[in-house]
Design an enzyme around this catalytic site. Structure first.
Site, PDB file in Angstrom:
ATOM      1  CD  GLU A  41      -1.489   6.764   4.293  1.00 29.24           C
ATOM      2  OE1 GLU A  41      -1.143   7.872   3.832  1.00 29.24           O
ATOM      3  OE2 GLU A  41      -1.798   5.798   3.574  1.00 29.24           O
ATOM      4  CD  GLU A  82      -5.481   1.317   2.781  1.00 27.94           C
ATOM      5  OE1 GLU A  82      -4.791   1.693   1.800  1.00 27.94           O
ATOM      6  OE2 GLU A  82      -5.881   2.097   3.666  1.00 27.94           O
TER       7      GLU A  82
END
Length: 366
Positions: free
Chosen positions: A157, A274
């Site tokens: 991220e 995910e």
């Protein structure tokens, strides 16, 4: 009866209410890892061994469905090191050993992130010390598991168009104290510490075709171009795919597939890392809700898996009994969330059949 008709039947009937239907569901539910393997893909889930202690059925489900796993928490920095320089790998080692015994590949997750840091780390970071702190962590952790893991999420991220930076990078502690080179340094250090592992940049919101997602995609491609031109060992991109039930119109469209094609042109291996679908905004009726969730799984994965560079799908959990969404984004009406492929009793739901359909429709990888 084909899979889609079977999903419709499931959506209209509570599975746990009818024993005969339960038997039919179990018979029809081929292991997702088997369906994936037939197309040269991997299928798996996040993993925390504590769930197996709570539910032996979940352990059986996990082993039957998965050939790749991502530690849910056990390799994040704050799980490994509570004090400077002191590491406890015991829980993570148990997870790796379990996976080795059951022939499940492990994705290391994650080395450099702005979140899940031990409380001692921020206070030790400065422009003078941050590089050493980061590289020492990578060397200790990646070095400890060297040769045992399939891949590493090296950076996690690292993009945020909301930061208003021209390069689209997230203004995190690493960027503030090391500068833009922290990403390059992290990948090079991981390659040195664990040279056999596939090195991945894991990122969120790249799946969503809206202004924010488009800006992230542009930033990712620009970053890759600059880093790859310098020979930085980035082997793959992970798309987190924490999706929402109200995003059906901005998922799996032509612009998303074009972005995957751009990654492919850069010789990136692509992973869905995910995957789950938040249902907090969806109707209370279980049948209606399950159908919407299943339709999103089908649409998103069908579009994703058309691209041969996509090598695997990792869900963030298998059973609704063990989903982080229960705490992160619970329903306002108090009803249990239903974001995953299997229900709280480890029985397949319409989402399972949608995932299975997408895997069956995928082109076979050479």
């Amino acid at each position: 009866m084909n899979r889609r008709d079977f999903v419709t039947m499931l959506s209209a009937t509570a599975v746990t209410k009818w024993a005969s239907l339960e038997t039919a569901v179990q018979a029809a539910a081929a292991p997702l890892k088997q369906l994936a393997d037939q197309k040269g893909l991997m299928f798996g889930s996040s993993l925390a061994l504590k769930y197996f202690e709570q539910s032996p059925a979940y352990k059986q489900l996990f082993v039957s469905q998965c050939d790749i796993a991502t530690p849910e928490l056990q390799m994040k920095w704050n799980s490994l090191s509570r004090q400077p320089g002191i590491y406890d790998f015991s829980t993570a080692d148990q997870l790796v050993a379990f996976c080795a015994t059951n022939r499940i590949k492990v994705r290391g997750h994650t080395l450099v992130w702005h979140d899940s840091l031990p409380v001692w780390v921020p206070g030790q970071l400065s422009p003078v010390t941050a590089r050493t702190v980061m590289l020492d962590h990578i060397q200790k952790v990646a070095g400890h598991f060297a040769g045992k893991l399939y891949s590493w999420d090296v950076v996690n991220e690292a993009l945020d168009p909301g930061s208003q930076r021209p390069d689209g990078l997230r203004s995190n502690l690493w960027l503030q104290n090391i500068g833009v080179s922290y990403i390059e340094q992290a990948f090079r250090a991981t390659a040195a510490a664990d040279p056999k592992a596939l090195l991945v940049w894991n990122e969120n919101y790249l799946e969503v075709s809206n202004g924010f997602g488009d800006a992230k995609r542009k930033a990712m491609l620009n970053q890759l171009d600059a880093l790859l031109a310098k020979g930085v060992p980035i082997h793959g991109v992970g798309l987190e795919a924490h999706l929402r039930g109200d995003q059906a119109n901005v998922l799996g469209d032509a612009s998303y597939e074009a972005f995957l094609s751009e990654l492919t042109q850069r010789k990136m291996k692509i992973f869905i890392t995910e995957l789950d679908i938040q249902d907090s905004s969806l109707p209370a009726d279980v049948g209606e809700r399950d159908k919407i969730v299943a339709d999103i799984y089908r649409k998103f994965l069908t579009a994703s898996l058309r691209q041969p560079a996509v090598k695997g799908v990792v869900a963030w959990g298998l059973s609704d009994a063990f989903s982080w969404i229960s705490g992160y984004r619970p329903r306002k009406d108090g009803l249990p969330v239903r974001p995953l492929a299997f229900d709280i009793n480890c029985q397949p739901k319409p989402a399972y059949f949608a995932i299975a359909e997408a895997l069956e429709a995928a082109p076979r990888r050479v």
